[in-house]
Design a protein around this motif. Structure first.
Motif, PDB file in Angstrom:
ATOM      1  N   MET A  60      32.463  28.696 -30.692  1.00  0.00           N
ATOM      2  CA  MET A  60      31.924  29.229 -31.821  1.00  0.00           C
ATOM      3  C   MET A  60      31.836  30.640 -31.193  1.00  0.00           C
ATOM      4  SD  MET A  60      28.594  26.955 -32.941  1.00  0.00           S
ATOM      5  CE  MET A  60      28.322  27.908 -34.286  1.00  0.00           C
ATOM      6  N   ASP A  61      32.077  31.627 -32.295  1.00  0.00           N
ATOM      7  CA  ASP A  61      32.112  33.028 -32.186  1.00  0.00           C
ATOM      8  C   ASP A  61      30.673  33.311 -31.211  1.00  0.00           C
ATOM      9  OD1 ASP A  61      34.318  33.559 -33.140  1.00  0.00           O
ATOM     10  OD2 ASP A  61      33.771  33.565 -35.195  1.00  0.00           O
ATOM     11  N   LYS A  62      30.552  34.665 -30.730  1.00  0.00           N
ATOM     12  CA  LYS A  62      29.406  35.205 -30.181  1.00  0.00           C
ATOM     13  C   LYS A  62      28.603  35.747 -31.160  1.00  0.00           C
ATOM     14  CE  LYS A  62      29.441  36.814 -25.987  1.00  0.00           C
ATOM     15  NZ  LYS A  62      29.597  37.683 -24.884  1.00  0.00           N
ATOM     16  N   ILE A  63      27.908  34.978 -31.878  1.00  0.00           N
ATOM     17  CA  ILE A  63      27.063  35.432 -33.055  1.00  0.00           C
ATOM     18  C   ILE A  63      25.686  34.912 -32.759  1.00  0.00           C
ATOM     19  CG2 ILE A  63      26.444  35.383 -35.515  1.00  0.00           C
ATOM     20  CD1 ILE A  63      29.498  35.040 -35.928  1.00  0.00           C
ATOM     21  N   ILE A  64      24.683  36.042 -32.972  1.00  0.00           N
ATOM     22  CA  ILE A  64      23.293  35.700 -32.756  1.00  0.00           C
ATOM     23  C   ILE A  64      22.477  36.023 -33.778  1.00  0.00           C
ATOM     24  CG2 ILE A  64      22.834  37.615 -31.297  1.00  0.00           C
ATOM     25  CD1 ILE A  64      20.823  36.262 -29.686  1.00  0.00           C
ATOM     26  N   GLN A  70      28.022  39.881 -31.773  1.00  0.00           N
ATOM     27  CA  GLN A  70      27.511  40.351 -33.305  1.00  0.00           C
ATOM     28  C   GLN A  70      26.159  39.619 -33.441  1.00  0.00           C
ATOM     29  OE1 GLN A  70      30.173  38.663 -36.365  1.00  0.00           O
ATOM     30  NE2 GLN A  70      28.687  38.996 -37.919  1.00  0.00           N
ATOM     31  N   VAL A  71      25.326  40.724 -33.708  1.00  0.00           N
ATOM     32  CA  VAL A  71      23.928  40.537 -34.101  1.00  0.00           C
ATOM     33  C   VAL A  71      23.407  40.570 -35.640  1.00  0.00           C
ATOM     34  CG1 VAL A  71      21.456  41.312 -33.450  1.00  0.00           C
ATOM     35  CG2 VAL A  71      23.538  41.692 -31.842  1.00  0.00           C
ATOM     36  N   ARG A  72      22.784  39.591 -36.026  1.00  0.00           N
ATOM     37  CA  ARG A  72      22.114  39.442 -37.222  1.00  0.00           C
ATOM     38  C   ARG A  72      20.599  39.341 -37.101  1.00  0.00           C
ATOM     39  NH1 ARG A  72      26.377  34.759 -39.538  1.00  0.00           N
ATOM     40  NH2 ARG A  72      28.248  36.044 -39.255  1.00  0.00           N
ATOM     41  N   VAL A  73      20.145  40.499 -37.561  1.00  0.00           N
ATOM     42  CA  VAL A  73      18.391  40.553 -37.588  1.00  0.00           C
ATOM     43  C   VAL A  73      18.089  40.077 -39.085  1.00  0.00           C
ATOM     44  CG1 VAL A  73      16.341  42.123 -37.209  1.00  0.00           C
ATOM     45  CG2 VAL A  73      18.598  42.366 -35.684  1.00  0.00           C
ATOM     46  N   ALA A  87      26.682  31.173 -36.670  1.00  0.00           N
ATOM     47  CA  ALA A  87      26.045  31.442 -35.730  1.00  0.00           C
ATOM     48  C   ALA A  87      25.951  30.802 -34.409  1.00  0.00           C
ATOM     49  CB  ALA A  87      24.542  31.916 -35.968  1.00  0.00           C
ATOM     50  N   HIS A  88      26.109  31.120 -33.204  1.00  0.00           N
ATOM     51  CA  HIS A  88      26.162  30.315 -31.991  1.00  0.00           C
ATOM     52  C   HIS A  88      24.812  30.055 -31.680  1.00  0.00           C
ATOM     53  CE1 HIS A  88      26.987  28.544 -28.161  1.00  0.00           C
ATOM     54  NE2 HIS A  88      26.350  29.486 -27.508  1.00  0.00           N
ATOM     55  N   ALA A  89      23.738  31.160 -31.741  1.00  0.00           N
ATOM     56  CA  ALA A  89      22.635  31.196 -31.212  1.00  0.00           C
ATOM     57  C   ALA A  89      21.709  31.713 -32.095  1.00  0.00           C
ATOM     58  CB  ALA A  89      22.362  31.754 -29.830  1.00  0.00           C
ATOM     59  N   VAL A 117      17.387  35.572 -21.802  1.00  0.00           N
ATOM     60  CA  VAL A 117      17.506  35.101 -22.902  1.00  0.00           C
ATOM     61  C   VAL A 117      19.019  34.566 -23.131  1.00  0.00           C
ATOM     62  CG1 VAL A 117      17.724  35.627 -25.585  1.00  0.00           C
ATOM     63  CG2 VAL A 117      15.726  36.057 -24.218  1.00  0.00           C
ATOM     64  N   GLU A 118      20.023  35.670 -22.807  1.00  0.00           N
ATOM     65  CA  GLU A 118      21.325  35.519 -22.713  1.00  0.00           C
ATOM     66  C   GLU A 118      21.721  34.134 -21.815  1.00  0.00           C
ATOM     67  OE1 GLU A 118      25.543  37.721 -22.948  1.00  0.00           O
ATOM     68  OE2 GLU A 118      24.078  38.326 -21.326  1.00  0.00           O
ATOM     69  N   TRP A 119      21.093  34.273 -20.880  1.00  0.00           N
ATOM     70  CA  TRP A 119      21.577  33.168 -19.670  1.00  0.00           C
ATOM     71  C   TRP A 119      20.964  31.771 -20.405  1.00  0.00           C
ATOM     72  CZ3 TRP A 119      18.622  29.096 -17.145  1.00  0.00           C
ATOM     73  CH2 TRP A 119      19.302  28.726 -16.120  1.00  0.00           C
ATOM     74  N   LEU A 120      19.839  31.774 -20.984  1.00  0.00           N
ATOM     75  CA  LEU A 120      19.302  30.297 -21.582  1.00  0.00           C
ATOM     76  C   LEU A 120      20.074  29.902 -22.734  1.00  0.00           C
ATOM     77  CD1 LEU A 120      15.260  31.070 -21.596  1.00  0.00           C
ATOM     78  CD2 LEU A 120      16.411  29.400 -20.354  1.00  0.00           C
ATOM     79  N   ILE A 121      21.055  30.793 -23.383  1.00  0.00           N
ATOM     80  CA  ILE A 121      21.881  30.825 -24.408  1.00  0.00           C
ATOM     81  C   ILE A 121      23.039  30.143 -23.873  1.00  0.00           C
ATOM     82  CG2 ILE A 121      23.383  31.593 -26.103  1.00  0.00           C
ATOM     83  CD1 ILE A 121      21.221  33.524 -27.027  1.00  0.00           C
ATOM     84  N   ASP A 122      23.577  30.733 -22.715  1.00  0.00           N
ATOM     85  CA  ASP A 122      24.705  30.332 -22.059  1.00  0.00           C
ATOM     86  C   ASP A 122      24.769  28.973 -21.353  1.00  0.00           C
ATOM     87  OD1 ASP A 122      26.159  32.415 -23.145  1.00  0.00           O
ATOM     88  OD2 ASP A 122      25.931  33.748 -21.328  1.00  0.00           O
ATOM     89  N   GLU A 123      23.523  28.533 -20.742  1.00  0.00           N
ATOM     90  CA  GLU A 123      23.252  27.520 -19.976  1.00  0.00           C
ATOM     91  C   GLU A 123      23.155  26.247 -20.745  1.00  0.00           C
ATOM     92  OE1 GLU A 123      23.431  26.986 -16.438  1.00  0.00           O
ATOM     93  OE2 GLU A 123      24.460  29.003 -16.290  1.00  0.00           O
ATOM     94  N   VAL A 124      24.305  25.427 -20.831  1.00  0.00           N
ATOM     95  CA  VAL A 124      24.118  24.342 -21.689  1.00  0.00           C
ATOM     96  C   VAL A 124      23.261  23.199 -21.397  1.00  0.00           C
ATOM     97  CG1 VAL A 124      26.679  24.816 -22.719  1.00  0.00           C
ATOM     98  CG2 VAL A 124      25.877  23.451 -20.637  1.00  0.00           C
TER      99      VAL A 124
END
Length: 309
Positions: A1-5, A28-31, A63-65, A213-220
């Motif tokens: 998936m795209d890097k969209i959070i 890509q950040v969506r708030v 969104a990926h995350a 936060v990014e590490w927890l997203i990346d660590e499957v």
């Protein structure tokens, strides 16, 4: 998936810094927030009321995350009205996030939901780790428990990995943050120890918070509850000493518990925010491979001489 959070409640200090960090790392950040004020430049803003479903849910498509940081501040007097608002602002928004995830044609891979290191008991005898931490009692603890229960009980597709972040005080050199408030007190010679001064203060540098936060997203394989706190907690006495040094003040009047109770009443807050001993260590993060850049409070404060976010 795209890097969209998607960052829910992303217009405060933490959300803004996380947005800037993720944008700088090609996300890509969506708030999603009530107001555009405070949203990081470069992030896509989607307005919501925190109560009802709306067009904002479309931000979850692709969104990926998802990171949910929404919740009313606890820096207030714990009246019955405020207590209800604090609980509802966390549980209701968590339910809405779950609904939005279920509406998405393709579910995000991971959902991080905020929690708090305050969930553990007052601890001056030993550190509260991910594996052996003891939950405490009282209103703040009950809020955290209900928040986490709502999160883990929310029905979303099994493919959505869930992580609750039990975050300690996040330190950053920005107006309105904890660090800024403590410096302001010290400049007025009110930066002495608070209470006994022995109560532990667990913290994390804003940069390490964003990296975690990014590490927890990346660590499957990362799933469940994680303490998000630096390896080197300090105590109130040492913290206030370092705050005074940072503003060039050699003396600070100490504040006894009864003095803090009076001050908290007039400031419309609670002494628990100052007097509870939060001794929390992020054992899971380190054991699973995350490396902190700011391990001691001294290193953290030294970094504030540079621009962060």
């Amino acid at each position: 998936m795209d890097k969209i959070i998607v960052i829910v409640g992303g217009n405060g200090f933490l959300g803004r810094c996380l947005s800037q960090y993720m944008l700088a790392n090609a996300w890509q950040v969506r708030v999603i927030a009530r107001r555009a004020e405070g949203v990081a430049d470069g992030a896509d803003f989607h307005q919501w009321d925190g109560v009802t479903m709306g067009e904002w849910s479309k931000a979850f498509e692709g969104a990926h995350a998802v990171v949910n940081m929404a919740g009313r501040t606890v820096n207030c007097r714990y009246t019955e009205t405020h207590k209800a608002e604090i609980v509802d602002s966390r549980t209701r928004t968590t339910e809405l996030v779950a609904d939005a995830i279920n509406l998405a044609k393709v579910s995000p891979s991971v959902w991080l939901n905020s929690s708090t290191a305050t969930i553990y008991r007052h601890a001056e005898d030993r550190a509260q780790t991910d594996e052996e931490g003891e939950l405490g009692t009282g209103f703040s603890v009950e809020v955290a428990k209900r928040w986490e229960n709502c999160f883990f009980e929310a029905e979303v597709p099994d493919t959505v990995r869930k992580v609750a972040t039990r975050t300690a005080i996040v330190l950053g050199d920005e107006a309105g943050t904890v660090w800024d408030v403590l410096q302001g007190l010290s400049k007025k010679y009110l930066g002495g120890k608070m209470g006994s001064g022995k109560q532990k203060v667990s913290w994390i540098h804003i940069e390490d918070f964003c990296r975690a936060v990014e590490w927890l997203i990346d660590e499957v394989e990362a799933e469940g509850c994680y303490n998000v706190s630096a390896p080197g907690p300090t105590d109130n006495c040492r913290l206030m000493e370092l705050v005074r040094e940072s503003v060039g003040v050699s003396f600070g009047l100490p504040a006894t518990k009864w003095m803090l109770e009076i001050g908290a009443f007039f400031l419309r807050t609670e002494t628990e925010l100052i007097l509870k001993s939060r001794w929390v260590i992020a054992t899971r993060l380190e054991k699973e491979g995350f490396e902190f850049r700011y391990r001691t409070i001294e290193a953290c404060i030294e970094s504030f001489k540079e621009v962060e976010c």
